[in-house]
Design an enzyme around this catalytic site. Structure first.
Site, PDB file in Angstrom:
ATOM      1  N   TYR A 124       0.814  -1.207   0.000  1.00 39.78           N
ATOM      2  CA  TYR A 124       0.000   0.000   0.000  1.00 39.78           C
ATOM      3  C   TYR A 124       0.855   1.268   0.000  1.00 39.78           C
ATOM      4  O   TYR A 124       0.338   2.372   0.097  1.00 39.78           O
ATOM      5  CB  TYR A 124      -0.965   0.012   1.188  1.00 39.78           C
ATOM      6  CG  TYR A 124      -2.118  -0.954   1.022  1.00 39.78           C
ATOM      7  CD1 TYR A 124      -1.930  -2.187   0.421  1.00 39.78           C
ATOM      8  CD2 TYR A 124      -3.391  -0.637   1.458  1.00 39.78           C
ATOM      9  CE1 TYR A 124      -2.966  -3.078   0.263  1.00 39.78           C
ATOM     10  CE2 TYR A 124      -4.437  -1.521   1.308  1.00 39.78           C
ATOM     11  CZ  TYR A 124      -4.225  -2.740   0.703  1.00 39.78           C
ATOM     12  OH  TYR A 124      -5.254  -3.616   0.551  1.00 39.78           O
ATOM     13  N   LYS A 171       4.082 -14.271   5.130  1.00 36.51           N
ATOM     14  CA  LYS A 171       4.332 -15.257   4.077  1.00 36.51           C
ATOM     15  C   LYS A 171       5.838 -15.257   3.826  1.00 36.51           C
ATOM     16  O   LYS A 171       6.322 -15.084   2.695  1.00 36.51           O
ATOM     17  CB  LYS A 171       3.531 -14.873   2.808  1.00 36.51           C
ATOM     18  CG  LYS A 171       3.488 -15.944   1.757  1.00 36.51           C
ATOM     19  CD  LYS A 171       2.641 -17.158   2.120  1.00 36.51           C
ATOM     20  CE  LYS A 171       2.721 -18.226   1.066  1.00 36.51           C
ATOM     21  NZ  LYS A 171       2.061 -19.483   1.428  1.00 36.51           N
ATOM     22  N   ASP A 204      -1.901 -17.931   4.615  1.00 31.58           N
ATOM     23  CA  ASP A 204      -2.876 -18.863   4.024  1.00 31.58           C
ATOM     24  C   ASP A 204      -3.421 -19.821   5.088  1.00 31.58           C
ATOM     25  O   ASP A 204      -4.624 -20.046   5.213  1.00 31.58           O
ATOM     26  CB  ASP A 204      -2.289 -19.614   2.816  1.00 31.58           C
ATOM     27  CG  ASP A 204      -0.837 -20.025   2.991  1.00 31.58           C
ATOM     28  OD1 ASP A 204      -0.238 -19.690   4.026  1.00 31.58           O
ATOM     29  OD2 ASP A 204      -0.294 -20.700   2.094  1.00 31.58           O
ATOM     30  N   ASP A 228      -5.708  -5.924   5.611  1.00 29.74           N
ATOM     31  CA  ASP A 228      -6.900  -5.480   4.888  1.00 29.74           C
ATOM     32  C   ASP A 228      -7.783  -6.691   4.590  1.00 29.74           C
ATOM     33  O   ASP A 228      -8.997  -6.697   4.833  1.00 29.74           O
ATOM     34  CB  ASP A 228      -6.454  -4.778   3.598  1.00 29.74           C
ATOM     35  CG  ASP A 228      -7.569  -3.971   2.959  1.00 29.74           C
ATOM     36  OD1 ASP A 228      -8.660  -3.895   3.540  1.00 29.74           O
ATOM     37  OD2 ASP A 228      -7.346  -3.423   1.868  1.00 29.74           O
TER      38      ASP A 228
END
Ligand code: NAI
Length: 340
Positions: A124, A171, A204, A228
């Site tokens: 972002y 991740k 995930d 988000d």
């Protein structure tokens, strides 16, 4: 004591939910001087640009704002005003408590978790460019400083609120450098809090576990994009976007806003659920020391949702925003009935 609060009604359902929230806060007896300012498309139409200097100056001066959602055009037009506001005011903490609400039936009960999202960088940061036609690069910016300060805030929050576990979501197996840095910075901070359990989890797997067993989570800590996405997922666990509040907090100012967007599909129809913004206002009232009013509004929401006969369409009811707002006002307990 009277408070001065900057009000950004936003667009779409923004004006409807901010109007409802202002009515309820005033009915709870909080004395507020609201200073209304524009941002986004409405500011552009008024010839002020998307994020007018006077809007930013007002928040810098008065330190507190209540904000409705602001539409961001998809794939073209101006860049996100929401992201711009958070960066301009360095509101580096996004704090979103996700709680099961009495009377709102969902698959899971007793969900009680808090999402902390780093609010100023990651993907972002808005650094995208076309390398050659057909090839675009987006830069994911992660800095040690920004990662450490969001982690510090989350662990301090956990300490003061008696929370027992922080899950760092990442991740880092794929994004070894960027997410690796975020993870390491958070783990460094965690060492200062040996009495709070700290675990790390891939985004995930975390998404799956949240759906299967959300009550195993307590505080979730992550970078911007993951926050988000998981915020909306978490909203879905407790009844949807109409009920989850939030705050964007920096060292000098704070902007309180719901997780949801401008909901163009129901805008202007008196259908929006104002609960999410109202509960954001409850967080704001606690932030400015109006504890009694905050608790009374919370109790009124609980009473109305538990009774079940007045609720908006997103929660399976048929009531309008106005009817629901009036029901909350009518359910407000007397100031003397509530101890905080
Ligand atoms: P959205 O949150 O506006 O809507 C998603 C779905 O949830 C829609 O079906 C909507 O009707 C429903 N919904 C959301 N809030 C509700 C409420 N209070 N009561 C009842 N139903 C509600 O998400 P979407 O459609 O992805 O985004 C619409 C616009 O909002 C976009 O331009 C987006 O950029 C902007 N947005 C702004 C945010 C902000 O100002 N902080 C946050 C998220 C999105």
């Amino acid at each position: 004591m009277s408070h001065t609060i900057v009000l950004l009604p936003g667009d779409g359902i923004g004006p409807e939910v901010t109007d409802a929230t202002v009515r309820i806060v005033e009915a709870a007896g909080v004395s507020v001087r609201w200073i209304s300012h524009l941002a986004g498309q409405l500011a552009v139409e008024a010839g002020l640009g998307t994020l007018p200097a006077e809007t930013l100056d007002a928040i810098k001066t008065h330190r507190i704002a209540l904000k409705g959602p602001i539409t961001t055009p998809v794939g073209k037009g101006f860049t996100s005003v929401n992201v711009g506001l958070r960066k301009a005011l360095d509101l580096y903490v996004s704090l979103r408590p996700v709680n099961s609400l009495a009377g709102v039936r969902t698959r899971h009960t007793d969900v009680d978790l808090v999402v902390f999202r780093e609010n100023t960088e990651g993907l972002y940061a808005g650094r995208e460019h076309e390398v050659v036609p057909g090839v675009v690069e987006a830069l994911k910016i992660i800095t040690e400083g920004a990662s450490r300060r969001i982690a510090k805030y989350a662990f301090e929050y956990a300490r003061w609120r008696g929370r027992r576990q922080v899950t760092i979501v990442h991740k880092a197996d794929v994004m070894k450098l960027s997410d690796g840095l975020f993870l390491k910075a958070c783990q460094d901070i965690a060492r200062d809090y040996p009495y709070i359990r700290c675990e790390e989890m891939n985004i995930d797997r975390c998404a799956m576990e949240l759906v299967l067993e959300p009550t195993r989570f307590d505080v979730l800590l992550m970078e911007n994009l993951y926050g988000d996405i998981l915020s909306d997922l978490c909203a879905g666990l407790v009844g949807g976007l109409g009920v989850v509040p939030g705050a964007n907090i920096g060292d000098t100012s704070a902007v309180f806003e719901a997780v949801h967007g401008s909901a163009p599909d129901i805008a202007g129809q008196n259908k929006a659920n104002p609960t999410a913004l109202l509960l954001s206002a409850v967080m704001m009232l606690r932030h400015i020391g109006e504890l009694n009013a905050a608790r009374r509004i919370e109790l009124a929401v609980e009473r109305v949702l538990s009774a079940g006969d007045v609720r908006t369409g997103d929660l399976g009811g048929r009531s309008s925003t106005t009817e629901y707002t009036q029901a909350i006002i009518d359910a407000l307990p007397d100031a003397k009935e509530v101890r905080v």
